[in-house]
Design a protein around this motif. Structure first.
Motif, PDB file in Angstrom:
ATOM      1  N   LEU A   1       0.821  -1.211   0.000  1.00 46.01           N
ATOM      2  CA  LEU A   1       0.000   0.000   0.000  1.00 46.01           C
ATOM      3  C   LEU A   1       0.860   1.268   0.000  1.00 46.01           C
ATOM      4  O   LEU A   1       0.531   2.249  -0.666  1.00 46.01           O
ATOM      5  N   GLU A   2       1.958   1.246   0.734  1.00 45.22           N
ATOM      6  CA  GLU A   2       2.827   2.419   0.803  1.00 45.22           C
ATOM      7  C   GLU A   2       3.610   2.636  -0.495  1.00 45.22           C
ATOM      8  O   GLU A   2       4.082   3.735  -0.753  1.00 45.22           O
ATOM      9  N   SER A   3       3.734   1.597  -1.292  1.00 48.96           N
ATOM     10  CA  SER A   3       4.540   1.733  -2.516  1.00 48.96           C
ATOM     11  C   SER A   3       3.695   2.000  -3.757  1.00 48.96           C
ATOM     12  O   SER A   3       4.234   2.145  -4.840  1.00 48.96           O
ATOM     13  N   ILE A   4       2.382   2.106  -3.595  1.00 52.99           N
ATOM     14  CA  ILE A   4       1.511   2.381  -4.739  1.00 52.99           C
ATOM     15  C   ILE A   4       1.776   3.802  -5.237  1.00 52.99           C
ATOM     16  O   ILE A   4       1.845   4.757  -4.463  1.00 52.99           O
ATOM     17  N   VAL A   5       1.931   3.910  -6.531  1.00 50.11           N
ATOM     18  CA  VAL A   5       2.145   5.210  -7.159  1.00 50.11           C
ATOM     19  C   VAL A   5       1.037   5.415  -8.176  1.00 50.11           C
ATOM     20  O   VAL A   5       0.754   4.563  -9.000  1.00 50.11           O
ATOM     21  N   LEU A   6       0.407   6.573  -8.109  1.00 53.39           N
ATOM     22  CA  LEU A   6      -0.652   6.904  -9.058  1.00 53.39           C
ATOM     23  C   LEU A   6      -0.068   7.773 -10.158  1.00 53.39           C
ATOM     24  O   LEU A   6       0.650   8.739  -9.891  1.00 53.39           O
ATOM     25  N   PHE A   7      -0.365   7.430 -11.386  1.00 51.32           N
ATOM     26  CA  PHE A   7       0.101   8.207 -12.522  1.00 51.32           C
ATOM     27  C   PHE A   7      -1.058   9.008 -13.097  1.00 51.32           C
ATOM     28  O   PHE A   7      -2.163   8.503 -13.230  1.00 51.32           O
ATOM     29  N   LYS A   8      -0.773  10.243 -13.404  1.00 48.46           N
ATOM     30  CA  LYS A   8      -1.790  11.111 -13.963  1.00 48.46           C
ATOM     31  C   LYS A   8      -1.314  11.567 -15.328  1.00 48.46           C
ATOM     32  O   LYS A   8      -0.193  12.046 -15.486  1.00 48.46           O
ATOM     33  N   GLU A   9      -2.184  11.414 -16.333  1.00 46.74           N
ATOM     34  CA  GLU A   9      -1.802  11.836 -17.689  1.00 46.74           C
ATOM     35  C   GLU A   9      -2.156  13.272 -17.913  1.00 46.74           C
ATOM     36  O   GLU A   9      -2.998  13.852 -17.382  1.00 46.74           O
TER      37      GLU A   9
END
Length: 95
Positions: free
Chosen positions: A87-95
């Motif tokens: 959970l701490e390593s999740i990265v969200l990418f935004k275009e």
């Protein structure tokens, strides 16, 4: 995978344990001149020396313990810690 194998072995990463990049691509990379065969030989030498020092040629299952594995790897604490790290390593990418 091929590029990963080339970068890995050239960076002296001796083993590709799960990806199979070395298995599928090192021979071709050596034949193409992208990897020096000496790098492969040196990596193999270091892996064999490590296995010898660990006693794996005398007893290849020395560190296999199914009961310990069930108690530790499958324990509630390990599972919770693994989930927390994920959970701490999740990265969200935004275009």
């Amino acid at each position: 995978m091929k590029q990963a194998a080339e970068l890995g072995i050239n960076a002296t990463v001796d083993m590709d344990m799960e990806g199979s990049a070395y298995y599928f691509h090192l021979v071709n990379l050596v034949n193409e001149g992208k990897v020096n065969v000496k790098l492969v030989e040196d990596a193999v030498r270091r892996v064999l020396i490590a296995k010898f020092k660990l006693g794996l040629f005398d007893d290849p299952f020395k560190y296999c313990d199914v009961e310990r594995e069930k108690k530790t790897l499958g324990s509630k604490e390990i599972v919770e810690a693994t989930k927390e790290v994920a959970l701490e390593s999740i990265v969200l990418f935004k275009e």
